[in-house]
Enzyme design. Structure first.
Site, PDB file in Angstrom:
ATOM      1  N   ARG A 264       0.801  -1.220   0.000  1.00  0.00           N
ATOM      2  CA  ARG A 264       0.000   0.000   0.000  1.00  0.00           C
ATOM      3  C   ARG A 264       0.839   1.278   0.000  1.00  0.00           C
ATOM      4  O   ARG A 264       0.341   2.337  -0.364  1.00  0.00           O
ATOM      5  CB  ARG A 264      -1.030  -0.054   1.121  1.00  0.00           C
ATOM      6  CG  ARG A 264      -2.094  -1.137   0.795  1.00  0.00           C
ATOM      7  CD  ARG A 264      -3.102  -1.326   1.899  1.00  0.00           C
ATOM      8  NE  ARG A 264      -2.553  -1.845   3.131  1.00  0.00           N
ATOM      9  CZ  ARG A 264      -2.339  -3.135   3.397  1.00  0.00           C
ATOM     10  NH1 ARG A 264      -2.630  -4.051   2.507  1.00  0.00           N
ATOM     11  NH2 ARG A 264      -1.852  -3.508   4.559  1.00  0.00           N
TER      12      ARG A 264
ATOM     13  N   GLU B 223       3.218  -7.730  13.848  1.00  0.00           N
ATOM     14  CA  GLU B 223       2.299  -8.095  14.920  1.00  0.00           C
ATOM     15  C   GLU B 223       1.770  -9.513  14.769  1.00  0.00           C
ATOM     16  O   GLU B 223       1.314 -10.106  15.727  1.00  0.00           O
ATOM     17  CB  GLU B 223       1.150  -7.090  15.042  1.00  0.00           C
ATOM     18  CG  GLU B 223       0.324  -6.863  13.811  1.00  0.00           C
ATOM     19  CD  GLU B 223       0.869  -5.803  12.865  1.00  0.00           C
ATOM     20  OE1 GLU B 223       0.077  -5.292  12.070  1.00  0.00           O
ATOM     21  OE2 GLU B 223       2.079  -5.511  12.880  1.00  0.00           O
TER      22      GLU B 223
END
Length: 182
Positions: free
Chosen positions: A69, A106
């Site tokens: 992105r 994460e």
């Protein structure tokens, strides 16, 4: 530093165009989906304009966009401020000689690669991605750029998830974000 704290009237319009998808890509993750923002030309343009307004005249010669992105926001910013765009890609996606940097996210491990010679020592770089969560990806990007002698001026993200404390992992490097989600 954050644009939403400056109360720019465009921020609320941008924020309303970001869709939150629960439990994607795995249970417990609240995925911030920017594809809905991209469907709205005004919100997308406002996003790019806010970044360009911040970085125009800052003598930035490299905009490094993080796959995937960061590839959406980085090129129009680079063009508008007169900088080159350098893609930071996942392993085995760049055809030439690369340097790489592994990092922890994460929900797993990953790696970024950059073409050797894409960035020269002394160049001033801006790192662009859509979101900062734990900060691992941005740290890897900064490490790649600094290893070749670039000066990372700032990191820029559309979204910050402050609860994951990624900003604190950036070793004091400035971070500019447009919107926060808890």
């Amino acid at each position: 530093m954050s644009a939403y704290r400056d109360e720019d009237p465009r921020i609320q319009g941008i924020k309303t165009k970001i869709r939150v998808v629960p439990n994607f890509p795995k249970p417990g993750i609240m995925f911030q989906d920017i594809t809905t923002l991209l469907l709205d030309p005004k919100a997308f343009k406002d996003t790019i304009d806010l970044f360009v307004e911040r970085y125009k005249g800052k003598n930035i010669s490299v905009v490094a966009g993080i796959e995937a992105r960061g590839f959406i926001f980085g090129p129009p910013i680079a063009l508008a401020i007169g900088a080159k765009f350098v893609p930071l890609r996942k392993p085995r996606k760049l055809p030439g000689e690369v340097i790489s940097e592994e990092y922890i996210l994460e929900y797993g491990r990953d790696c970024l690669e950059m073409h050797v010679g894409a960035v020269e020592p002394g160049e001033r770089a801006l790192v662009v991605d859509d979101l900062i969560a734990t900060g691992g990806t941005l740290c890897a990007a900064m490490n790649l750029l600094e290893r070749v002698g670039a000066e990372v001026v700032e990191c820029a993200c559309l979204i910050e998830l402050p609860g994951l404390q990624g900003r604190g992992r950036l070793n004091g490097k400035p971070l500019y974000v447009l919107v926060e989600y808890q």
